[in-house]
Design a protein around this motif. Structure first.
Motif, mmCIF file in Angstrom:
data_model
loop_
_atom_site.group_PDB
_atom_site.id
_atom_site.type_symbol
_atom_site.label_atom_id
_atom_site.label_comp_id
_atom_site.label_asym_id
_atom_site.label_seq_id
_atom_site.Cartn_x
_atom_site.Cartn_y
_atom_site.Cartn_z
ATOM 1 N N ARG A 18 0.945 -1.099 0.021
ATOM 2 C CA ARG A 18 0.027 -0.022 -0.045
ATOM 3 C C ARG A 18 0.801 1.189 0.061
ATOM 4 N N PHE A 19 0.805 1.972 -1.081
ATOM 5 C CA PHE A 19 1.672 3.512 -1.124
ATOM 6 C C PHE A 19 0.875 4.523 -0.813
ATOM 7 N N THR A 20 1.488 5.411 -0.188
ATOM 8 C CA THR A 20 1.089 6.958 0.038
ATOM 9 C C THR A 20 1.063 7.425 -1.473
ATOM 10 N N THR A 21 0.383 8.632 -1.696
ATOM 11 C CA THR A 21 0.568 9.205 -2.896
ATOM 12 C C THR A 21 1.998 9.499 -3.235
ATOM 13 N N ASP A 22 2.566 10.103 -2.337
ATOM 14 C CA ASP A 22 4.111 10.539 -2.783
ATOM 15 C C ASP A 22 4.870 9.374 -2.922
ATOM 16 N N GLU A 23 4.768 8.169 -2.422
ATOM 17 C CA GLU A 23 5.689 7.046 -2.624
ATOM 18 C C GLU A 23 5.389 6.369 -3.930
ATOM 19 N N PHE A 24 4.048 6.493 -4.483
ATOM 20 C CA PHE A 24 3.736 5.982 -5.557
ATOM 21 C C PHE A 24 4.202 6.975 -6.687
ATOM 22 N N GLN A 25 4.028 8.227 -6.612
ATOM 23 C CA GLN A 25 4.497 9.058 -7.483
ATOM 24 C C GLN A 25 6.212 9.008 -7.752
ATOM 25 N N THR A 26 6.949 8.634 -6.777
ATOM 26 C CA THR A 26 8.310 8.405 -6.659
ATOM 27 C C THR A 26 8.456 7.208 -7.416
ATOM 28 N N LEU A 27 7.770 5.980 -7.212
ATOM 29 C CA LEU A 27 8.050 4.769 -8.013
ATOM 30 C C LEU A 27 7.689 5.045 -9.337
ATOM 31 N N CYS A 28 6.622 5.771 -9.689
ATOM 32 C CA CYS A 28 6.114 6.108 -11.333
ATOM 33 C C CYS A 28 7.424 6.578 -11.800
ATOM 34 N N PHE A 29 7.963 7.790 -11.040
ATOM 35 C CA PHE A 29 8.751 8.491 -11.741
ATOM 36 C C PHE A 29 10.213 7.727 -11.947
ATOM 37 N N ASP A 30 10.478 6.967 -10.998
ATOM 38 C CA ASP A 30 11.661 6.143 -11.058
ATOM 39 C C ASP A 30 11.509 5.112 -12.210
ATOM 40 N N PHE A 31 10.484 4.677 -12.659
ATOM 41 C CA PHE A 31 10.190 3.496 -13.671
ATOM 42 C C PHE A 31 10.136 4.331 -15.125
ATOM 43 N N GLY A 32 9.845 5.725 -15.044
ATOM 44 C CA GLY A 32 9.542 6.349 -16.329
ATOM 45 C C GLY A 32 8.276 6.674 -16.787
ATOM 46 N N ILE A 33 7.113 6.335 -15.975
ATOM 47 C CA ILE A 33 5.785 6.621 -16.181
ATOM 48 C C ILE A 33 5.298 7.959 -15.158
ATOM 49 N N GLU A 34 4.069 8.425 -15.139
ATOM 50 C CA GLU A 34 3.582 9.505 -14.353
ATOM 51 C C GLU A 34 2.321 9.217 -13.670
ATOM 52 N N LEU A 35 2.187 9.459 -12.533
ATOM 53 C CA LEU A 35 0.595 9.448 -12.029
ATOM 54 C C LEU A 35 0.028 10.617 -12.242
ATOM 55 N N ASP A 36 -0.990 10.507 -13.015
ATOM 56 C CA ASP A 36 -1.864 11.722 -13.486
ATOM 57 C C ASP A 36 -3.012 12.130 -12.502
ATOM 58 N N GLU A 37 -3.605 10.981 -12.063
ATOM 59 C CA GLU A 37 -4.832 11.709 -11.061
ATOM 60 C C GLU A 37 -4.744 10.298 -10.140
#
Length: 577
Positions: A18-37
């Protein structure tokens, strides 16, 4: 970029955390995708609707277009899941499902492929994801079904072998998906004309004398690609054996999309990541087995990866990083043998492997390097340098630069300029979205005249110029078109101002040190009779025409709704290099 919506709770459950919003945004950035909403805290979300994560993925990553592919890739990236090994069953040819291709299909959709997924167990979520992936592939890689069309069927309702044929519309009769009434091809087209979803695909085959169609051995219509499947074989939540057939006009896209469909959902098979092949019997007598899930081998130099990323990693360390991006690899001395999985059709070159190494290492962790260490030598193209000189001199002379769009309507490019289209000049858009954007401009003058029209409130005189490319057909070139750099000016005032345009031409030629040019009267329907001249380069009487200037014809002025006279000049700059 495509945006993928996934249920938040189910997605985090698939990730095992279970990720917080900031944790998941970091994961997305590291992988090269982006949390849009993240819709969990959205006040407009209905109470009975599950919160969703809307994630932007790169347009070239077809393996991230569904819940399954996205979750699998992130788990592999985080080291929570091994890279799957996809397997095509070794089935004897006499026991393999076959699709026999009729020669008539070559004129409409010449390529076909197929696969079978056995023992699939659908949930409502995985079923929706399966249908959703088809739609996304149709819209993106398949270019609105013009390149590839996917048909999925309940294999238990059909009887092989299958045939891929092309028949006259009146000879095709079946009940289309979610309909009870049988229709022939013509009736189907009329029925779907008002359908908001399927109506937009009818143009692909509607005017063809024969429609492509896939039958089973009992004459049951499986699908009428690229429009609709038959209702007889539609898949449901209870479907366990899925027959996937794909037809196409592009062989490469066919293989990519076929691999995407089977690799994303083979995890639900009774034997995970295992696919049953289909034998394609071509019209010319050749045979091929689909899908081909063999990884593609590439050899990449360790020094190349380290040099591009500014790192000093060993081959073993790079192999470890590649594991995070779903590659298999092994060191080969000073290079690495990389096995590109069938889920990654975007990997075409060593630079793609290098980019994935950088992502796995972490972009934010890469060492910063100074620009002076670059091994490249950059300089402006000669034609751009020439254009910049001309632009600078025009600005210094008090003229304003404008940048109209390169697309215009057919009438603006020809009829409004009193010119005829001979069919050998303009590059036309096959499916323009608006009458304003039908052709690529063959002249800079329509854009200047529209600029004057749209600025009729500006104080006179209007003195504008543009230095840019036009596009012209050229059958001698492989791409059958070429760009040509031109320079054009337009002057609008209560008087024609021919001498102002002429004076600017002389000034530019003086600054470019061009002395062997002259003007000669010409008759051009765009310009007022007796007030037009061609610009020639070379000795008088032997020169090459490189442009024209004159007072714009009143008919042209009227069509562009301009209130005052306009004088204009257009010149081919490339010949002055």
């Amino acid at each position: 970029m495509p945006t993928i919506g996934v249920h938040k709770d189910e997605f985090f459950e698939a990730l095992g955390q279970r990720f917080t919003t900031d944790e998941f945004q970091t994961l997305c950035f590291d992988f090269g995708i982006e949390l849009d909403e993240d819709t969990e805290d959205d006040p407009t979300r209905p109470p009975d609707e599950k919160p969703e994560l809307k994630i932007e993925v790169p347009a070239n990553r077809s393996d991230l277009l569904c819940f399954e592919g996205l979750a699998r890739s992130l788990n592999i990236f985080r080291g929570k899941e091994p890279t799957p090994t996809f397997k095509v069953l070794d089935v004897p040819e006499d026991r393999m499902h076959t699709i026999t291709v009729a020669k008539e299909t070559a004129a409409i959709r010449p390529f076909v492929s197929g696969a079978v997924l056995r023992g699939v167990k659908f949930t409502q979520a995985s079923y929706d994801s399966f249908i959703g992936l088809q739609d996304k592939l149709h819209q993106n890689l398949a270019r609105q079904r013009t390149l590839v069309a996917i048909g999925t069927h309940d294999l238990d309702t059909l009887q092989g072998p299958f045939t891929y044929e092309a028949r006259a519309p009146k000879d095709i009769r079946f009940a289309p998906l979610n309909q009870q009434k049988e229709m022939d091809g013509n009736e189907l087209m009329a029925h779907l004309e008002s359908d908001k979803h399927l109506g937009r695909y009818l143009h692909i085959i509607r005017d063809a004398p024969r429609y492509p169609v896939i039958y089973d051995s009992k004459g049951v219509v499986c699908s009428l690609p690229p429009i609709i499947n038959g209702d007889h074989s539609k898949i449901t939540l209870n479907t366990t054996n899925i027959f996937i057939e794909l037809t196409a006009t592009d062989r490469t896209k066919l293989e990519i999309i076929c691999n995407a469909m089977v690799t994303m959902f083979a995890q639900y098979c009774s034997e995970p990541f295992t696919v049953e092949p289909v034998l394609i019997k071509e019209a010319d007598g050749t045979k091929r087995v689909t899908p081909n899930l063999e990884p593609i081998k590439m050899e990449v130099d360790v020094d190349y990866i380290n040099g591009c990323c500014g790192l000093d990693l060993s081959a073993d360390a790079i192999c470890k990083l590649l594991e995070k991006m779903a590659y298999s690899s092994r060191p080969l001395g000073s290079s690495i043998e990389v096995f590109v999985p069938p889920t990654r059709p975007d990997v075409l070159h060593a630079c793609d492997v290098m980019e994935d190494v950088a992502i796995a290492y972490g972009f934010n962790k890469l060492p910063r390097t100074s620009a002076y260490q670059s091994t490249t030598v950059a300089k402006a193209l000669p034609i751009n340098k020439l254009g910049d000189i001309v632009r600078g001199e025009c600005a210094a002379a008090g003229w304003h630069e404008v940048m109209p769009l390169i697309l215009c309507s057919h009438d603006e490019n020809f009829a409004w300029m009193n010119r005829k289209d001979d069919g050998t000049t303009a590059v036309k858009l096959a499916n323009p979205k608006s009458v304003e954007y039908q052709v690529v401009r063959t002249s800079l003058l329509p854009g200047l005249l529209k600029t004057i029209r749209d600025n009729n409130h500006v104080r006179l005189p209007l003195k504008i110029f543009e230095s840019a490319d036009v596009s012209l057909k050229d059958e001698k070139l492989e791409r059958r078109a070429r760009n040509e750099r031109r320079w054009a000016v337009a002057y609008s005032d209560k008087r024609s101002g021919f001498e102002m345009v002429h004076g600017l031409l002389d000034r530019i030629m003086l600054m470019l040190r061009v002395t062997d040019y002259y003007l000669e009267e010409i008759s051009e329907p765009t310009f007022f009779p007796g007030r037009a001249a061609g610009v020639y380069l070379g000795k008088r009487g032997e020169g090459r025409r490189i442009g024209e200037l004159g007072v714009i014809h009143p008919e042209v002025i009227e069509k562009f709704e301009i209130r005052y006279p306009v004088s204009a000049l257009e010149l081919n700059l490339a010949v002055l290099l």
